[in-house]
Design an enzyme around this catalytic site. Structure first.
Site, PDB file in Angstrom:
ATOM      1  N   ASP A  21       0.845  -1.195   0.000  1.00 53.84           N
ATOM      2  CA  ASP A  21       0.000   0.000   0.000  1.00 53.84           C
ATOM      3  C   ASP A  21       0.876   1.239   0.000  1.00 53.84           C
ATOM      4  OD1 ASP A  21       0.024   1.045   3.077  1.00 53.84           O
ATOM      5  OD2 ASP A  21      -0.054  -1.145   3.063  1.00 53.84           O
ATOM      6  N   GLU A  80      -7.192   4.770  12.634  1.00 56.51           N
ATOM      7  CA  GLU A  80      -6.046   4.496  13.500  1.00 56.51           C
ATOM      8  C   GLU A  80      -5.721   5.724  14.334  1.00 56.51           C
ATOM      9  OE1 GLU A  80      -2.163   4.790  11.546  1.00 56.51           O
ATOM     10  OE2 GLU A  80      -3.238   4.491   9.633  1.00 56.51           O
TER      11      GLU A  80
END
Length: 225
Positions: free
Chosen positions: A25, A116
């Protein structure tokens, strides 16, 4: 959350497996990525940052997405969620409008909500109930707009701290687990296993190293719906 599926149904697509598929990613921090080189080195999927909050569009998303398509990679977008700036529903709409949508073409992964640690506060100043409500609004709006539930990227520590280890998303949303170790470790939130595991932050072609929990046929199913 409106629960439209069961873990048994999801297992048709996401199963605990000894097979693994390499992926990675990236975001704007990596600039333009050599997607063809990554494919040649064995990667078969990439997840690319598209948006953050309700104002930021990654300036490299389109170029990297097109390059990934040309290289033969299965690809998808991710949204860095900011519960401190805009509702979950509005951010899901922004994500879909700026590259995070889905189509059942066999090469597009469902979008990912990256939820997150906040830049100044771990849980963005929200209590557990408010955080769960924010995530619920995001995933429900994404499903309404695209017909797919998004993947959720998180860590065991963050999910436990900020959602109280809420298990209401595990029936619908595939888990994209960040755990920098030799094994995925403890699953958060009632997920029996991870669909994608981010296992380190240093992929050879930029960004983070990821592993799909299954074979290439399973990866194709994830992209097909």
């Amino acid at each position: 959350m409106v629960l439209l599926s069961t873990l048994a149904a999801l297992a048709l697509h996401f199963t605990l497996s000894t097979a693994q598929v390499q992926g990675f990613d990236v975001s704007n921090y990596q600039g333009n990525v050599d997607m063809a080189g990554a494919y040649g080195a064995g990667a078969r999927f990439v997840i690319i940052k598209a948006t953050e909050g309700d104002t930021f569009v990654d300036p490299y998303f389109s170029a990297n997405y097109d390059a990934a398509t040309g290289a033969g990679l299965i690809r998808g977008g991710y949204h860095f969620g900011r519960p401190d700036g805009g509702s979950g529903a509005s951010q899901a709409q922004f994500f879909v409008s700026n590259g995070g949508g889905w189509s059942g073409d066999g090469i597009t992964l469902p979008g990912t909500l990256d939820i997150e640690y906040g830049p100044t506060d771990t849980c963005y100043g929200l209590d557990v109930a408010s955080m769960v409500a924010w995530i619920t609004d995001f995933v429900n709006m994404y499903q309404s707009l695209t017909g797919r539930w998004p993947m959720i990227y998180t860590t065991n520590d963050w999910w436990t701290t900020c959602t109280g280890n809420d298990a209401s998303f595990s029936a619908n949303c595939p888990l994209f687990l960040a755990s920098y170790s030799t094994a995925p470790g403890v699953m958060p939130g009632g997920w029996p296993f991870q669909t994608i595991w981010q296992y380190d932050s240093a992929y050879a072609y930029g960004g983070d190293s990821d592993s799909f929990n299954g074979d290439e046929a399973g990866l194709a199913k994830l992209a097909t719906g």
